[in-house]
Design a protein around this motif. Sequence first.
Motif, PDB file in Angstrom:
ATOM      1  N   ALA A 280       6.347   5.439  12.044  1.00  0.00           N
ATOM      2  CA  ALA A 280       4.940   5.831  12.014  1.00  0.00           C
ATOM      3  C   ALA A 280       4.293   5.369  10.712  1.00  0.00           C
ATOM      4  N   ASP A 281       5.045   5.404   9.604  1.00  0.00           N
ATOM      5  CA  ASP A 281       4.440   4.980   8.333  1.00  0.00           C
ATOM      6  C   ASP A 281       5.475   4.365   7.403  1.00  0.00           C
ATOM      7  N   GLY A 282       5.095   4.191   6.125  1.00  0.00           N
ATOM      8  CA  GLY A 282       5.964   3.532   5.149  1.00  0.00           C
ATOM      9  C   GLY A 282       6.761   4.532   4.334  1.00  0.00           C
ATOM     10  N   ALA A 283       6.907   4.254   3.033  1.00  0.00           N
ATOM     11  CA  ALA A 283       7.762   5.089   2.189  1.00  0.00           C
ATOM     12  C   ALA A 283       7.010   5.550   0.941  1.00  0.00           C
ATOM     13  N   LEU A 284       7.476   6.652   0.368  1.00  0.00           N
ATOM     14  CA  LEU A 284       6.834   7.183  -0.845  1.00  0.00           C
ATOM     15  C   LEU A 284       7.085   6.280  -2.054  1.00  0.00           C
ATOM     16  N   GLY A 285       8.302   5.742  -2.150  1.00  0.00           N
ATOM     17  CA  GLY A 285       8.675   4.904  -3.286  1.00  0.00           C
ATOM     18  C   GLY A 285       7.721   3.727  -3.445  1.00  0.00           C
ATOM     19  N   ALA A 286       7.326   3.137  -2.325  1.00  0.00           N
ATOM     20  CA  ALA A 286       6.430   1.982  -2.356  1.00  0.00           C
ATOM     21  C   ALA A 286       4.972   2.412  -2.215  1.00  0.00           C
ATOM     22  N   ALA A 287       4.733   3.722  -2.181  1.00  0.00           N
ATOM     23  CA  ALA A 287       3.395   4.294  -1.975  1.00  0.00           C
ATOM     24  C   ALA A 287       2.753   3.773  -0.686  1.00  0.00           C
ATOM     25  N   THR A 288       3.594   3.625   0.365  1.00  0.00           N
ATOM     26  CA  THR A 288       3.074   3.193   1.660  1.00  0.00           C
ATOM     27  C   THR A 288       3.165   4.303   2.722  1.00  0.00           C
ATOM     28  N   ALA A 289       3.799   5.431   2.388  1.00  0.00           N
ATOM     29  CA  ALA A 289       3.808   6.571   3.318  1.00  0.00           C
ATOM     30  C   ALA A 289       2.357   7.001   3.512  1.00  0.00           C
ATOM     31  N   ALA A 290       1.971   7.289   4.776  1.00  0.00           N
ATOM     32  CA  ALA A 290       0.560   7.563   5.073  1.00  0.00           C
ATOM     33  C   ALA A 290       0.184   8.996   4.722  1.00  0.00           C
ATOM     34  N   LEU A 291      -0.725   9.133   3.758  1.00  0.00           N
ATOM     35  CA  LEU A 291      -1.195  10.461   3.334  1.00  0.00           C
ATOM     36  C   LEU A 291      -2.633  10.673   3.795  1.00  0.00           C
ATOM     37  N   ARG A 292      -3.001  11.953   4.000  1.00  0.00           N
ATOM     38  CA  ARG A 292      -4.378  12.247   4.386  1.00  0.00           C
ATOM     39  C   ARG A 292      -5.299  12.088   3.178  1.00  0.00           C
ATOM     40  N   GLU A 293      -4.860  12.610   2.027  1.00  0.00           N
ATOM     41  CA  GLU A 293      -5.615  12.437   0.784  1.00  0.00           C
ATOM     42  C   GLU A 293      -4.903  11.370  -0.048  1.00  0.00           C
ATOM     43  N   PRO A 294      -5.650  10.674  -0.920  1.00  0.00           N
ATOM     44  CA  PRO A 294      -5.026   9.576  -1.682  1.00  0.00           C
ATOM     45  C   PRO A 294      -3.836  10.027  -2.525  1.00  0.00           C
ATOM     46  N   TYR A 295      -2.993   9.066  -2.858  1.00  0.00           N
ATOM     47  CA  TYR A 295      -1.885   9.312  -3.786  1.00  0.00           C
ATOM     48  C   TYR A 295      -2.455   9.786  -5.121  1.00  0.00           C
ATOM     49  N   GLU A 296      -1.763  10.731  -5.733  1.00  0.00           N
ATOM     50  CA  GLU A 296      -2.178  11.275  -7.017  1.00  0.00           C
ATOM     51  C   GLU A 296      -2.240  10.162  -8.079  1.00  0.00           C
ATOM     52  N   ASP A 297      -1.295   9.214  -8.002  1.00  0.00           N
ATOM     53  CA  ASP A 297      -1.248   8.157  -9.019  1.00  0.00           C
ATOM     54  C   ASP A 297      -1.758   6.827  -8.475  1.00  0.00           C
ATOM     55  N   GLY A 298      -2.506   6.875  -7.362  1.00  0.00           N
ATOM     56  CA  GLY A 298      -2.859   5.593  -6.736  1.00  0.00           C
ATOM     57  C   GLY A 298      -4.328   5.424  -6.395  1.00  0.00           C
ATOM     58  N   LYS A 299      -5.216   6.078  -7.127  1.00  0.00           N
ATOM     59  CA  LYS A 299      -6.676   5.940  -6.893  1.00  0.00           C
ATOM     60  C   LYS A 299      -7.047   6.138  -5.426  1.00  0.00           C
ATOM     61  N   ASP A 300      -7.383   5.043  -4.724  1.00  0.00           N
ATOM     62  CA  ASP A 300      -7.837   5.225  -3.339  1.00  0.00           C
ATOM     63  C   ASP A 300      -6.741   5.001  -2.311  1.00  0.00           C
ATOM     64  N   ASN A 301      -5.538   4.762  -2.800  1.00  0.00           N
ATOM     65  CA  ASN A 301      -4.470   4.450  -1.847  1.00  0.00           C
ATOM     66  C   ASN A 301      -4.058   5.679  -1.034  1.00  0.00           C
ATOM     67  N   ARG A 302      -4.108   5.554   0.301  1.00  0.00           N
ATOM     68  CA  ARG A 302      -3.633   6.634   1.179  1.00  0.00           C
ATOM     69  C   ARG A 302      -2.427   6.180   1.991  1.00  0.00           C
ATOM     70  N   GLY A 303      -1.808   5.069   1.553  1.00  0.00           N
ATOM     71  CA  GLY A 303      -0.655   4.566   2.298  1.00  0.00           C
ATOM     72  C   GLY A 303      -1.079   3.920   3.601  1.00  0.00           C
TER      73      GLY A 303
END
Length: 521
Positions: A280-303
């Motif tokens: 369904a989605d990617g991984a946390l290590g690569a910041a590709t796991a799909a989040l509803r809100e952006p990654y804390e350390d990734g600006k607008d990235n939501r995976g």
Amino acid sequence: MDGKGAIKLFYNGSIYTKFDKKSPVESIVVKGDRITFYGTSEESMKRYATIAEQIINLEEKVVFPGFVDSHLHLDDLGSSLTYLDLRGTDSIVELKERLRSYRSRNPGARVIIGMGWDQESFSEGRWPERSDLDGIVNDVPVFLERFCEHAGVVNSKMLDRLESVSFPEKVLPRSRDGRPNGIVKEEAASYFKKVAHDLIGNEVGNLSVASNYLLSLGITSIGFVSCGTESVEYLANEASRIGIRVRAYMRQEEAGGIEEMRMRIGENSYLKINGIKLFADGALGAATAALREPYEDGKDNRGMLIMDSGSLEREFEKYDGRNVQFAMHAIGDRGIDAVIEAVSSFGRDRLVEPRIEHCTVLREDHINRLKELRIGVSTQPAFVIDDWWAVNRLGKERSRLSYPLATLQKEQLKVGLSTDCPVEPPNPWFTVDAAVNRGEREKREILKYSGEERVNILTALYLYTTGSASLLMDSDVGSLEVGSFADFIILDSDPFELQDVRKIRVQETYVGGVSRFRAKK
Ligand SMILES: [Zn+2]
């Protein structure tokens, strides 16, 4: 008495038939490949001693049901055990040291294949050459591949295999004596790589190396995730011979002929093709796991979603009515949403025991949905320790319900444990330790926000046996009740009395009542 129904009586032990409570019995009796009785030593002697083919004194040792690892990659484990890992090497001296130690651990190797070195990281500031390797291994060919897979270094024994082929200087440089110096690039590297792999034999052979290793650690049943058709065909003959129970989840792209393959390989209690792995989605290590809100350390990235609920449903549709269990990788909360939506919209009752792999970043509202839809969860407690950066990436709020274990257990969701090996080491005691301590020893920040997700050792053991078995749809393993398969392990110490369970060693592993591994004295 024919061999099939032979009776083996084990007595004078401390045998845990199941981990719902802590109440060991002294004796088990095996008939053929299943448990036929458990109770006191006295009782089993009275009933079975005269007809038993073998009577085995357990010498008060602790006996557990075999562990069930619900999600691992047997092929990748095989490769990692077979090849010399040179990643992180920072000098030629260290590369030589690793080669030396690999050689001593694998005295029977016909060829040595290593991978992952990078001369840019070497303190010597040069490439390794044939002369470096010859001093360590000169009796079998060695091929050590650079991390880029476009170059490598070989020893003299491997250069002997050059035969009539000739390569230009730029891909096979020579030293002053006119002989190649051992550095191989591009087409020369490919040539020696092929020679090395031909010597090592069929890659699927690594599956037996991996299976035997798992048995030595006390793992008797596995969910082999992202399995290929070649592996299934190999295991069709080998799984029962080795004595490991494999439940396969095929790679999506190789799952087309699943029914035909089931017929052809002839499924048995050692090998079953349970279903298909989906992402369904990617991984946390690569910041590709799909989040509803952006990654804390990734600006607008939501995976990213790899399969949204629509694509998951289309896959369900394709295999509708074909007895296929879907194991769906979902790490971020938006990935979990996609699975929940797909299952609920397609109809839970049309699906075979759907399960989520990892299910890491959970939200409060997911718990009831997972429960209502009876979606199983395969979780990896060791990630809590390895993903030390998780709080940075997710923030405090989301960390609270991440990698949950106690909550899933309390809410009576269907949960099993696993290692995702070789992502985490397959040794079950490291996972039990991580489930119980949750990174306390390693001082993981996540413990501050999710300390209540720790479980006690009995719960961890229950989830790692009965829990995992239910994810694999196998009610005949994970416990030693009457009628269960006689898959059990004899331990060198009592886990309930140890401070650090990671020190426990398995002395003997039985599968189907047959000894499949015995530790050297
Ligand atoms: Zn995996």
